[in-house]
Design an enzyme around this catalytic site. Structure first.
Site, mmCIF file in Angstrom:
data_model
loop_
_atom_site.group_PDB
_atom_site.id
_atom_site.type_symbol
_atom_site.label_atom_id
_atom_site.label_comp_id
_atom_site.label_asym_id
_atom_site.label_seq_id
_atom_site.Cartn_x
_atom_site.Cartn_y
_atom_site.Cartn_z
ATOM 1 N N ASP A 157 -9.191 18.982 -13.079
ATOM 2 C CA ASP A 157 -9.471 17.632 -13.557
ATOM 3 C C ASP A 157 -9.239 17.613 -15.076
ATOM 4 O O ASP A 157 -9.937 18.275 -15.832
ATOM 5 C CB ASP A 157 -10.924 17.262 -13.206
ATOM 6 N N ARG A 215 0.848 -1.213 0.000
ATOM 7 C CA ARG A 215 0.000 0.000 0.000
ATOM 8 C C ARG A 215 0.876 1.253 0.000
ATOM 9 O O ARG A 215 0.594 2.237 -0.675
ATOM 10 C CB ARG A 215 -0.937 0.000 1.224
ATOM 11 N N LYS A 235 -10.633 6.553 -18.004
ATOM 12 C CA LYS A 235 -11.086 7.065 -19.294
ATOM 13 C C LYS A 235 -9.964 6.958 -20.343
ATOM 14 O O LYS A 235 -9.443 5.895 -20.536
ATOM 15 C CB LYS A 235 -11.593 8.495 -19.107
HETATM 16 O O1 P1T Z 1 -15.094 6.759 -12.431
HETATM 17 P P1 P1T Z 1 -13.851 7.247 -11.749
HETATM 18 O O2 P1T Z 1 -12.602 6.628 -12.247
HETATM 19 O O3 P1T Z 1 -13.963 7.203 -10.256
HETATM 20 O O4 P1T Z 1 -13.679 8.793 -12.153
HETATM 21 C C1 P1T Z 1 -14.546 9.794 -11.730
HETATM 22 C C2 P1T Z 1 -14.506 10.944 -12.697
HETATM 23 C C3 P1T Z 1 -13.709 12.035 -12.420
HETATM 24 N N1 P1T Z 1 -13.626 13.088 -13.271
HETATM 25 C C4 P1T Z 1 -14.292 13.091 -14.427
HETATM 26 C C5 P1T Z 1 -14.179 14.271 -15.340
HETATM 27 C C6 P1T Z 1 -15.100 12.019 -14.781
HETATM 28 O O5 P1T Z 1 -15.763 12.064 -15.961
HETATM 29 C C7 P1T Z 1 -15.221 10.909 -13.891
HETATM 30 C C8 P1T Z 1 -16.091 9.739 -14.201
HETATM 31 N N2 P1T Z 1 -17.010 9.978 -15.191
HETATM 32 C C9 P1T Z 1 -17.921 9.076 -15.669
HETATM 33 C C10 P1T Z 1 -18.039 7.822 -15.228
HETATM 34 C C11 P1T Z 1 -18.790 9.578 -16.746
HETATM 35 O O6 P1T Z 1 -19.441 8.798 -17.440
HETATM 36 O O7 P1T Z 1 -18.817 10.811 -16.917
#
Ligand code: P1T
Length: 390
Positions: free
Chosen positions: A180, A57, A205
């Protein structure tokens, strides 16, 4: 008008993605592909006398390679990975304490909105929301504001925020600016070079891009913040598995190729939809009619595969369209090799309060598309037949 030029694409982007921190000489068998180190713990020579790693961790060789690569790609000195994008966001909340205030951009991923409004609030951390204009951030600062949080382009209405201007404000008021960068990746946008303190990502993504890993990351050049984030990564424990780190490391090697194709295809499809009689509007930052096109050209090297459209119709028309698609899959998420389509008002942004959704025009006829890597012609025919169905 500043001509039709975006910022230049970084010339050695793929070389970094392929080679950074991945010298085979560091591994006992000279592996060309970074090994997956699955051990959760490491033998100590004597109590508290260990070689480099102590417990997985706190540090893991596979994760460490990935952290070095993502940092370098963002022009950052330090990078940290988490078990999801929201896990990265949650960890950053650990930089704040009860009584602090976050000023967040109003159009933000629904899960981030929910984390701040419904979870951070339980620990006495307040959040309020700002319009996208930089001046609005300055106006809405409070004496206890400790963090400004922006997403640009925003999810799902693809508005573009002036990172450099907001960074000026955050610096003047000694507030941490978090950006972000999920929608563009460092291939198209480098928020740290524009003055952000921390960049966060949902690596789920584009960075992974194969829709088979959920992971998050944050990067910074600020040594003090980096130390705190490293401490929190271990203390809060929201870490990814070595196997997932290996998947993302593999995926990053084709990030540049994928982003280029996502970008070209999405622009082509957006242009097609612009003139479709059943489409009321297209929001794509790479189109000259986007309200922030000039800013997009100034602060990015292009746009990715994600954009939104307003169709002429209501909730039923949107449902019909989405259910008629055959190549685009009706699903949440974005940034994978496969094309996805979704209805933010009832899916990704259903957790945003209805009044806030209405103000942001996240209406029942707003459809978000994530253009994948399929052949563009087949995607256009798919949209054509689905639009016919409504
Ligand atoms: O799903 P996760 O890996 O926890 O990420 C969250 C997140 C953070 N920032 C942005 C800009 C995001 O689009 C997302 C997750 N978004 C989706 C699942 C969606 O369909 O928009």
């Amino acid at each position: 008008m500043s001509g039709d030029h975006f910022l230049p694409i970084q010339e050695d982007f793929s070389t970094i993605a392929i080679h950074e921190a991945q010298e085979p000489e560091q591994w006992s068998c000279m592996e060309v592909v970074t090994p997956i180190s699955t051990s959760t713990t490491y033998k100590q020579r004597g109590p508290a006398d260990f070689k480099k790693y102590e417990y997985s961790r706190s540090g893991n060789p596979t994760r460490e390679v990935l952290e070095k690569v993502i940092a370098k790609l963002e022009d950052a000195k330090y990078g940290y990975c988490f078990s999801s994008g929201l896990g990265a966001n949650t960890t950053l909340l650990g930089l704040l304490k009860c009584g602090d205030h976050i000023l967040c951009i109003n159009d933000v991923y629904g899960g981030t909105n929910r984390l701040f409004s419904k979870v951070a609030s339980r620990f006495g951390i307040e959040t309020s929301f700002s319009e996208i204009e930089a001046e609005s951030f300055e106006k809405n600062l409070r004496p206890n504001t400790k963090m400004i949080w922006i997403e640009t382009p925003t999810n799902p209405t693809l508005q573009v925020c002036d990172i450099a201007k907001v960074a000026e404000i955050s610096k003047k008021h000694n507030v941490i600016l978090v950006v972000d960068n999920t929608f563009l990746t460092p291939y198209f946008q480098k928020p740290l070079t524009l003055g952000a303190d921390v960049v966060v990502h949902s690596l789920t993504k584009y960075m992974n891009g194969h829709s088979d890993v959920v992971m998050g990351a944050c990067m910074t050049n600020n040594e003090a913040l980096s130390k705190e984030i490293k401490f929190l990564q271990n203390a809060m424990g929201i870490v990814p598995s070595p196997f997932d780190c290996s998947q993302v490391l593999r995926s990053l090697k084709t990030l540049a190729l994928r982003m280029k194709q996502h970008s070209e295809s999405s622009l082509q499809i957006a242009k097609y939809l612009e003139s479709h009689p059943k489409v009321e509007g297209v929001i794509h930052p790479g189109l000259p009619n986007h309200p922030h096109y000039e800013l997009t050209k100034r602060q990015t090297s292009g746009h990715s595969g994600i954009f939104s459209i307003y169709i002429k119709g209501n909730l039923d028309s949107s449902k019909k369209l989405l259910q008629s698609l055959k190549k685009f899959t009706l699903a949440e998420s974005l940034g994978g090799y496969e094309s996805l389509a979704e209805l933010p008002s009832v899916m990704t942004h259903a957790s945003v309060p209805p009044e806030q959704r209405e103000k942001l025009r996240i209406t029942d006829n707003l459809i978000r598309l994530s253009v994948g890597l399929e052949d563009v012609k087949s995607l256009i025919s798919d949209l054509e037949q689905a639009l016919k169905a409504i």
